[in-house]
Design a protein around this motif. Structure first.
Motif, PDB file in Angstrom:
ATOM      1  N   ILE A  88       0.846  -1.192   0.000  1.00 32.06           N
ATOM      2  CA  ILE A  88       0.000   0.000   0.000  1.00 32.06           C
ATOM      3  C   ILE A  88       0.882   1.243   0.000  1.00 32.06           C
ATOM      4  N   HIS A  89       0.754   2.060  -1.024  1.00 32.06           N
ATOM      5  CA  HIS A  89       1.521   3.304  -1.125  1.00 32.06           C
ATOM      6  C   HIS A  89       0.820   4.392  -0.322  1.00 32.06           C
ATOM      7  N   ILE A  90       1.526   5.033   0.619  1.00 29.54           N
ATOM      8  CA  ILE A  90       0.843   5.972   1.515  1.00 29.54           C
ATOM      9  C   ILE A  90       1.444   7.377   1.517  1.00 29.54           C
ATOM     10  N   HIS A  91       2.202   7.748   0.488  1.00 28.69           N
ATOM     11  CA  HIS A  91       2.672   9.134   0.463  1.00 28.69           C
ATOM     12  C   HIS A  91       1.481  10.086   0.421  1.00 28.69           C
ATOM     13  N   GLY A  92       1.459  11.048   1.333  1.00 29.98           N
ATOM     14  CA  GLY A  92       0.384  12.028   1.370  1.00 29.98           C
ATOM     15  C   GLY A  92      -0.924  11.500   1.894  1.00 29.98           C
ATOM     16  N   LYS A  93      -0.891  10.338   2.525  1.00 30.75           N
ATOM     17  CA  LYS A  93      -2.117   9.717   3.025  1.00 30.75           C
ATOM     18  C   LYS A  93      -1.957   9.339   4.490  1.00 30.75           C
ATOM     19  N   ALA A  94      -3.079   9.203   5.168  1.00 31.89           N
ATOM     20  CA  ALA A  94      -3.115   8.654   6.520  1.00 31.89           C
ATOM     21  C   ALA A  94      -3.912   7.370   6.465  1.00 31.89           C
ATOM     22  N   LYS A  95      -3.331   6.299   6.921  1.00 29.34           N
ATOM     23  CA  LYS A  95      -3.923   4.969   6.781  1.00 29.34           C
ATOM     24  C   LYS A  95      -4.011   4.309   8.147  1.00 29.34           C
ATOM     25  N   ARG A  96      -5.159   3.757   8.470  1.00 28.59           N
ATOM     26  CA  ARG A  96      -5.304   2.987   9.703  1.00 28.59           C
ATOM     27  C   ARG A  96      -5.073   1.518   9.390  1.00 28.59           C
ATOM     28  N   GLU A  97      -4.076   0.922  10.054  1.00 30.76           N
ATOM     29  CA  GLU A  97      -3.704  -0.464   9.783  1.00 30.76           C
ATOM     30  C   GLU A  97      -3.289  -1.131  11.072  1.00 30.76           C
ATOM     31  N   GLU A  98      -3.890  -2.283  11.364  1.00 31.72           N
ATOM     32  CA  GLU A  98      -3.572  -3.062  12.555  1.00 31.72           C
ATOM     33  C   GLU A  98      -3.688  -2.224  13.829  1.00 31.72           C
ATOM     34  N   GLY A  99      -4.687  -1.331  13.858  1.00 35.19           N
ATOM     35  CA  GLY A  99      -4.924  -0.504  15.035  1.00 35.19           C
ATOM     36  C   GLY A  99      -4.055   0.729  15.134  1.00 35.19           C
ATOM     37  N   LEU A 100      -3.129   0.917  14.184  1.00 35.01           N
ATOM     38  CA  LEU A 100      -2.242   2.072  14.191  1.00 35.01           C
ATOM     39  C   LEU A 100      -2.640   3.052  13.084  1.00 35.01           C
ATOM     40  N   ILE A 101      -2.414   4.339  13.323  1.00 30.66           N
ATOM     41  CA  ILE A 101      -2.617   5.361  12.302  1.00 30.66           C
ATOM     42  C   ILE A 101      -1.243   5.731  11.759  1.00 30.66           C
ATOM     43  N   ILE A 102      -1.054   5.531  10.465  1.00 28.29           N
ATOM     44  CA  ILE A 102       0.254   5.712   9.842  1.00 28.29           C
ATOM     45  C   ILE A 102       0.107   6.672   8.668  1.00 28.29           C
ATOM     46  N   ALA A 103       0.958   7.686   8.633  1.00 29.77           N
ATOM     47  CA  ALA A 103       0.987   8.628   7.518  1.00 29.77           C
ATOM     48  C   ALA A 103       2.330   8.504   6.805  1.00 29.77           C
ATOM     49  N   GLY A 104       2.347   8.843   5.518  1.00 25.28           N
ATOM     50  CA  GLY A 104       3.562   8.682   4.730  1.00 25.28           C
ATOM     51  C   GLY A 104       3.975   9.939   3.984  1.00 25.28           C
ATOM     52  N   LEU A 105       5.295  10.186   3.953  1.00 29.46           N
ATOM     53  CA  LEU A 105       5.873  11.286   3.180  1.00 29.46           C
ATOM     54  C   LEU A 105       7.180  10.790   2.570  1.00 29.46           C
ATOM     55  N   GLY A 106       7.139  10.419   1.300  1.00 29.62           N
ATOM     56  CA  GLY A 106       8.323   9.878   0.648  1.00 29.62           C
ATOM     57  C   GLY A 106       9.209  10.963   0.052  1.00 29.62           C
ATOM     58  N   GLY A 107      10.271  10.525  -0.607  1.00 31.39           N
ATOM     59  CA  GLY A 107      11.151  11.446  -1.305  1.00 31.39           C
ATOM     60  C   GLY A 107      12.303  11.962  -0.470  1.00 31.39           C
ATOM     61  N   SER A 108      13.211  12.648  -1.155  1.00 27.05           N
ATOM     62  CA  SER A 108      14.403  13.191  -0.506  1.00 27.05           C
ATOM     63  C   SER A 108      14.492  14.690  -0.746  1.00 27.05           C
ATOM     64  N   MET A 109      15.502  15.308  -0.118  1.00 28.06           N
ATOM     65  CA  MET A 109      15.785  16.705  -0.387  1.00 28.06           C
ATOM     66  C   MET A 109      16.158  16.869  -1.863  1.00 28.06           C
ATOM     67  N   ARG A 110      15.713  17.966  -2.463  1.00 27.96           N
ATOM     68  CA  ARG A 110      15.971  18.215  -3.882  1.00 27.96           C
ATOM     69  C   ARG A 110      17.462  18.479  -4.100  1.00 27.96           C
ATOM     70  N   TYR A 111      18.056  17.713  -5.033  1.00 27.88           N
ATOM     71  CA  TYR A 111      19.483  17.893  -5.303  1.00 27.88           C
ATOM     72  C   TYR A 111      19.836  17.858  -6.785  1.00 27.88           C
ATOM     73  N   ASN A 112      18.974  17.307  -7.654  1.00 27.36           N
ATOM     74  CA  ASN A 112      19.271  17.345  -9.087  1.00 27.36           C
ATOM     75  C   ASN A 112      18.020  17.402  -9.959  1.00 27.36           C
ATOM     76  N   ARG A 113      16.887  17.785  -9.348  1.00 24.86           N
ATOM     77  CA  ARG A 113      15.620  17.988 -10.072  1.00 24.86           C
ATOM     78  C   ARG A 113      15.016  16.701 -10.633  1.00 24.86           C
ATOM     79  N   ALA A 114      15.433  15.561 -10.140  1.00 20.20           N
ATOM     80  CA  ALA A 114      14.838  14.297 -10.575  1.00 20.20           C
ATOM     81  C   ALA A 114      13.514  14.073  -9.836  1.00 20.20           C
ATOM     82  N   GLU A 115      12.874  12.964 -10.143  1.00 24.36           N
ATOM     83  CA  GLU A 115      11.566  12.677  -9.541  1.00 24.36           C
ATOM     84  C   GLU A 115      11.668  12.454  -8.032  1.00 24.36           C
ATOM     85  N   ASN A 116      10.570  12.795  -7.360  1.00 22.33           N
ATOM     86  CA  ASN A 116      10.385  12.546  -5.931  1.00 22.33           C
ATOM     87  C   ASN A 116      11.455  13.224  -5.077  1.00 22.33           C
TER      88      ASN A 116
END
Length: 222
Positions: A88-116
Motif C-alpha cells: 500500500i503506497h501511503i505518500h500524502g495519506k493517513a492509513k489505519r492499519e492493525e490498530g495504528l494510524i500511519i501517515a507517509g511522506l516519501g522522497g528526498s531533499m531536492r538535489y538534481n531535479r529528478a523525480e520525488n
C-alpha cells in the motif's frame, strides 16, 4: 505488536526462504523507500501481512503509476494499491492499519531535479495536505497519528552534510506539532553497527530503518 521496517538495501536476512520462520511474529511491515517492488512483493506474499510503503529517490520505475491514485477529502486511503501483491503506497495519506494510524511522506531533499525530490518548502506543502486527515483522526480517534513513515530523515537527526542526504526541517515541526510515537525513515545508509540508529526528539522516537529494523510496541495485537 511487532513491526518489520525495511529500507534501502535488500537484506539477506529478509530475502530468504526462511523469512516465515524468522519473522513469524511480525504483524505489520513498513518500507521507507529505495527498494524494488519485487522485493516488497516477496515480503508481502511470504509473510501475508500488511505492507505500507513510500518511495525514496531511487527505484522509481512505478512511481508515476502510484502517483495517479486518489484519496478522500480526509486523506484516508483504505484500498490496497492495484499493482503488485498487496503493498500500500501511503505518500500524502493517513492509513489505519492493525490498530495504528500511519501517515507517509516519501522522497528526498531536492538535489538534481529528478523525480520525488522536494525543497523543504515543498515538503511542508505536502505536510499541509495531510492536515485534514490528521485533524479528522484527532477528533474521532483521539490522536493525530502513531507513525510517520518517511524516506528522508529530519534535519539534524541521522542526516548527512551533502544536499542529497540532508534532512527536512519541516519534519521537526511535524513532530513537535502532531507528536507521532515513531518517525521511521530510510535514505541514510549504515556501514558501522556502532552508528546511531534511534534518536528521541520530543515525544517521537526517530528510527533509521536501513536494511531492516524490528519494532516491538509492547502492545497486544488486536
Amino acid at each position: 505488536m511487532k513491526i518489520l521496517c525495511v529500507s534501502d538495501q535488500i537484506d539477506p536476512l529478509v530475502y530468504t526462504n526462511t523469512i516465515r520462520q524468522r519473522f513469524a511474529d511480525v504483524d505489520l511491515v513498513l518500507s521507507a523507500g529505495d527498494l524494488p517492488m519485487d522485493y516488497l512483493d516477496f515480503i508481502v506474499s511470504s509473510l501475508n501481512k500488511p505492507l505500507l510503503f513510500v518511495f525514496g529517490n531511487h527505484h522509481l520505475e512505478d512511481y508515476s503509476y502510484y502517483q495517479e491514485g486518489q484519496t478522500s477529502y480526509t486523506g484516508i486511503e483504505d484500498d490496497h494499491a492495484p499493482k503488485g501483491s498487496g503493498a500500500i503506497h501511503i505518500h500524502g495519506k493517513a492509513k489505519r492499519e492493525e490498530g495504528l494510524i500511519i501517515a507517509g511522506l516519501g522522497g528526498s531533499m531536492r538535489y538534481n531535479r529528478a523525480e520525488n525530490q522536494f525543497t523543504d518548502f515543498q515538503m511542508k506543502m505536502e505536510i499541509i495536505k495531510l492536515i485534514p486527515a490528521l485533524v479528522f483522526n484527532r477528533i474521532f480517534r483521539g490522536r493525530y497519528l502513531d507513525i510517520l513513515l518517511t524516506h528522508a530523515s529530519p534535519q539534524g537527526i541521522h542526516d548527512k552534510e551533502d544536499k542529497c542526504h540532508r534532512g527536512f526541517k519541516s519534519f521537526l515541526w511535524f513532530m513537535r506539532k502532531f507528536k507521532p510515537r515513531y518517525l521511521i525513515h530510510g535514505h541514510i545508509h549504515l556501514y558501522d553497527l556502532s552508528e546511531v540508529r534511534t534518536t528521541k526528539y520530543h515525544d517521537t522516537l526517530v528510527i533509521n530503518a536501513y536494511s531492516h529494523y524490528l519494532i516491538d510496541t509492547g502492545e497486544k495485537h488486536e
